[in-house]
Design a protein around this motif. Structure first.
Motif, PDB file in Angstrom:
ATOM      1  N   VAL A 123     -24.408-103.788  -4.932  1.00  0.00           N
ATOM      2  CA  VAL A 123     -23.089-104.486  -4.832  1.00  0.00           C
ATOM      3  C   VAL A 123     -23.446-105.879  -4.925  1.00  0.00           C
ATOM      4  N   ALA A 124     -24.511-106.545  -4.487  1.00  0.00           N
ATOM      5  CA  ALA A 124     -24.844-107.967  -4.933  1.00  0.00           C
ATOM      6  C   ALA A 124     -25.029-108.195  -6.099  1.00  0.00           C
ATOM      7  N   PHE A 125     -25.852-107.466  -6.954  1.00  0.00           N
ATOM      8  CA  PHE A 125     -26.167-107.521  -8.266  1.00  0.00           C
ATOM      9  C   PHE A 125     -24.805-107.669  -9.250  1.00  0.00           C
ATOM     10  N   ASP A 126     -23.959-106.549  -8.736  1.00  0.00           N
ATOM     11  CA  ASP A 126     -22.502-106.429  -9.579  1.00  0.00           C
ATOM     12  C   ASP A 126     -21.969-107.582  -9.272  1.00  0.00           C
ATOM     13  N   LYS A 127     -21.782-108.347  -8.270  1.00  0.00           N
ATOM     14  CA  LYS A 127     -21.154-109.440  -8.014  1.00  0.00           C
ATOM     15  C   LYS A 127     -21.733-110.828  -8.844  1.00  0.00           C
ATOM     16  N   LYS A 128     -23.020-110.692  -8.921  1.00  0.00           N
ATOM     17  CA  LYS A 128     -23.678-111.796  -9.632  1.00  0.00           C
ATOM     18  C   LYS A 128     -23.907-111.688 -10.966  1.00  0.00           C
ATOM     19  N   GLY A 129     -23.448-110.622 -11.472  1.00  0.00           N
ATOM     20  CA  GLY A 129     -23.789-110.048 -13.048  1.00  0.00           C
ATOM     21  C   GLY A 129     -25.153-109.956 -13.232  1.00  0.00           C
ATOM     22  N   ILE A 130     -25.822-109.448 -12.228  1.00  0.00           N
ATOM     23  CA  ILE A 130     -27.204-109.237 -12.827  1.00  0.00           C
ATOM     24  C   ILE A 130     -27.401-107.749 -13.104  1.00  0.00           C
ATOM     25  N   GLU A 131     -28.213-107.837 -14.450  1.00  0.00           N
ATOM     26  CA  GLU A 131     -28.100-106.535 -15.100  1.00  0.00           C
ATOM     27  C   GLU A 131     -29.159-105.533 -14.601  1.00  0.00           C
ATOM     28  N   ILE A 132     -29.043-104.269 -14.139  1.00  0.00           N
ATOM     29  CA  ILE A 132     -30.053-103.542 -13.863  1.00  0.00           C
ATOM     30  C   ILE A 132     -30.262-102.519 -15.198  1.00  0.00           C
ATOM     31  N   PRO A 133     -31.080-102.721 -15.900  1.00  0.00           N
ATOM     32  CA  PRO A 133     -31.251-102.102 -17.187  1.00  0.00           C
ATOM     33  C   PRO A 133     -31.218-100.709 -17.254  1.00  0.00           C
ATOM     34  N   PHE A 134     -31.033-100.187 -18.251  1.00  0.00           N
ATOM     35  CA  PHE A 134     -31.062 -98.701 -18.681  1.00  0.00           C
ATOM     36  C   PHE A 134     -31.884 -98.455 -20.046  1.00  0.00           C
ATOM     37  N   PRO A 135     -32.368 -97.396 -20.473  1.00  0.00           N
ATOM     38  CA  PRO A 135     -32.821 -97.177 -21.573  1.00  0.00           C
ATOM     39  C   PRO A 135     -32.000 -97.642 -22.857  1.00  0.00           C
ATOM     40  N   HIS A 136     -32.488 -98.247 -23.841  1.00  0.00           N
ATOM     41  CA  HIS A 136     -31.875 -98.624 -25.159  1.00  0.00           C
ATOM     42  C   HIS A 136     -32.328 -97.814 -26.385  1.00  0.00           C
ATOM     43  N   VAL A 137     -31.404 -97.451 -27.239  1.00  0.00           N
ATOM     44  CA  VAL A 137     -31.562 -96.741 -28.219  1.00  0.00           C
ATOM     45  C   VAL A 137     -31.522 -97.246 -29.570  1.00  0.00           C
ATOM     46  N   THR A 138     -32.552 -97.596 -30.354  1.00  0.00           N
ATOM     47  CA  THR A 138     -32.424 -98.063 -31.751  1.00  0.00           C
ATOM     48  C   THR A 138     -32.240 -96.925 -32.728  1.00  0.00           C
ATOM     49  N   ILE A 139     -30.966 -97.235 -33.499  1.00  0.00           N
ATOM     50  CA  ILE A 139     -30.498 -96.005 -34.614  1.00  0.00           C
ATOM     51  C   ILE A 139     -31.016 -96.543 -35.884  1.00  0.00           C
ATOM     52  N   TYR A 140     -31.598 -95.678 -36.648  1.00  0.00           N
ATOM     53  CA  TYR A 140     -31.938 -96.140 -37.895  1.00  0.00           C
ATOM     54  C   TYR A 140     -31.322 -95.223 -38.927  1.00  0.00           C
ATOM     55  N   PRO A 141     -30.435 -95.444 -39.695  1.00  0.00           N
ATOM     56  CA  PRO A 141     -29.536 -94.626 -40.478  1.00  0.00           C
ATOM     57  C   PRO A 141     -30.144 -94.108 -41.886  1.00  0.00           C
ATOM     58  N   GLY A 142     -31.318 -94.784 -42.250  1.00  0.00           N
ATOM     59  CA  GLY A 142     -31.952 -94.233 -43.361  1.00  0.00           C
ATOM     60  C   GLY A 142     -31.496 -95.097 -44.789  1.00  0.00           C
ATOM     61  N   VAL A 143     -32.013 -94.928 -45.731  1.00  0.00           N
ATOM     62  CA  VAL A 143     -31.634 -95.512 -47.092  1.00  0.00           C
ATOM     63  C   VAL A 143     -31.623 -94.387 -48.084  1.00  0.00           C
ATOM     64  N   ASP A 144     -30.966 -94.807 -49.105  1.00  0.00           N
ATOM     65  CA  ASP A 144     -30.675 -93.799 -50.208  1.00  0.00           C
ATOM     66  C   ASP A 144     -31.915 -94.200 -51.265  1.00  0.00           C
ATOM     67  N   GLN A 145     -31.873 -93.571 -52.338  1.00  0.00           N
ATOM     68  CA  GLN A 145     -33.021 -93.878 -53.492  1.00  0.00           C
ATOM     69  C   GLN A 145     -32.954 -95.201 -54.039  1.00  0.00           C
ATOM     70  N   ASN A 146     -31.890 -95.826 -54.122  1.00  0.00           N
ATOM     71  CA  ASN A 146     -31.660 -97.173 -54.458  1.00  0.00           C
ATOM     72  C   ASN A 146     -32.134 -98.464 -53.304  1.00  0.00           C
ATOM     73  N   GLY A 147     -32.406 -97.860 -52.402  1.00  0.00           N
ATOM     74  CA  GLY A 147     -32.843 -98.778 -51.057  1.00  0.00           C
ATOM     75  C   GLY A 147     -31.712 -99.341 -50.428  1.00  0.00           C
ATOM     76  N   SER A 148     -30.562 -98.764 -50.570  1.00  0.00           N
ATOM     77  CA  SER A 148     -29.405 -99.173 -49.816  1.00  0.00           C
ATOM     78  C   SER A 148     -29.100 -98.335 -48.703  1.00  0.00           C
ATOM     79  N   ALA A 149     -28.764 -98.874 -47.630  1.00  0.00           N
ATOM     80  CA  ALA A 149     -28.296 -98.172 -46.400  1.00  0.00           C
ATOM     81  C   ALA A 149     -26.888 -97.642 -46.168  1.00  0.00           C
ATOM     82  N   PRO A 150     -26.438 -96.663 -45.858  1.00  0.00           N
ATOM     83  CA  PRO A 150     -25.214 -96.057 -45.864  1.00  0.00           C
ATOM     84  C   PRO A 150     -24.373 -96.903 -44.697  1.00  0.00           C
TER      85      PRO A 150
END
Length: 306
Positions: free
Chosen positions: A265-292
């Motif tokens: 409750v105290a962290f929520d009032k102060k805006g202190i973040e309790i972290p959670f796992p983050h995911v990095t998404i990699y969309p990949g590239v085509d043959q020309n090296g550009s990403a969709p």
């Protein structure tokens, strides 16, 4: 009547009289044994009451007295029963010496096959003598842990949080972890985001700890102010901060749960973040090296449109 006496092996009234006397003596032995058992139980109960008065409201001593009282009552019952059986055999004209000799031989034979049982009793005696575990404690022995409901010379009976009952033979116990002696520590690990100001976070944690200690429902359970250990670990997505409360035995779990609730409750009032796992998404590239293109819609934006 004479024919009836002959049919059961009694040729005259003297034998019947002797048999009656023998039966009467056996009945007396049984009654006396029962009375002695009751008296012994009463003496043990009175001794427990006297020792509890001398303990002066010491909960630790109360647990030890109750445990030893149960064991002494068990030993007294066994000793009285054995003596009564020996006396009854003697009244029936059965010689005790051959019985004891046979029992000795059988005992040696059984001893080789029941070494674990002997070890159970010996270890149980040592556990009680050294006051390592008592009825009412919360302990961990072997791979099991729980609330101790019964301690005997042969086993420890425990009930875990899920209500499961565990019987642990004393002979298998090599280490006893007792979580209910004198005092305990409610050790608390808090994870916050890397972007947070650690000094400010620890001030909030200490403030919540002071408020908790002043609460009427918890102030008698907490023995000292919150002890701040500081940054304990730099984890993958969080900075781990460790602290602890010194509390009375068995209160560490309730204090820890209440502190977590208030700190959230105290962290929520102060805006202190309790972290959670983050995911990095990699969309990949085509043959020309550009990403969709990768379309991402924020949940709050979607909710606003709807």
């Amino acid at each position: 009547m004479h024919d009836f006496l002959v049919s059961i092996g009694l040729t005259d009234s003297s034998e019947l009289l002797n048999l009656t006397k023998t039966g009467l003596r056996i009945a007396i032995i049984v009654v006396v044994a029962f009375i002695i058992k009751m008296v012994a139980g009463r003496l043990i109960t009175n001794l427990k009451s006297y020792l509890k008065i001398k303990a002066e409201d010491n909960l630790e001593e109360y647990k030890r007295i109750d445990t030893l009282g149960r064991v002494f009552r068990y030993i007294a019952t066994i000793v009285i029963s054995v003596i009564a059986v020996i006396q009854i055999l003697n009244e029936l004209g059965i010689s005790i010496a051959p019985v004891l000799a046979a029992a000795g031989i059988v005992g040696v034979a059984i001893g080789f096959g029941a070494q674990s049982l002997v070890k159970d009793y010996f270890t149980g005696f040592v556990l009680l003598l050294e006051n390592q575990v008592r009825q009412g404690d919360v302990v961990e022995v072997g791979s099991k842990s729980g609330f101790v409901e019964e301690v005997t010379l042969r086993y420890i009976k425990m009930r875990d949080y899920g209500g499961n009952v565990h019987y642990v033979p004393n002979g298998t116990i090599t280490t006893v972890t007792n979580m209910s002696r004198e005092f305990a520590f409610a050790v608390i690990d808090i994870g916050v985001a890397y972007r947070e100001n650690i000094e400010e976070v620890m001030k909030v944690m200490q403030s919540v700890g002071k408020t908790l200690r002043k609460d009427e429902a918890f102030k008698l359970k907490i023995l000292d102010d919150l002890e701040m250990a500081g940054v304990d670990q730099l984890a993958d997505s969080a900075v781990m901060i460790r602290c602890r409360f010194k509390v009375i035995p068995l209160a560490q779990w309730s204090i820890k749960r209440e502190y977590f609730k208030r700190l959230k409750v105290a962290f929520d009032k102060k805006g202190i973040e309790i972290p959670f796992p983050h995911v990095t998404i990699y969309p990949g590239v085509d043959q020309n090296g550009s990403a969709p293109a990768l379309n991402i819609n924020r949940m709050d934006a979607v909710a606003a449109k709807s």
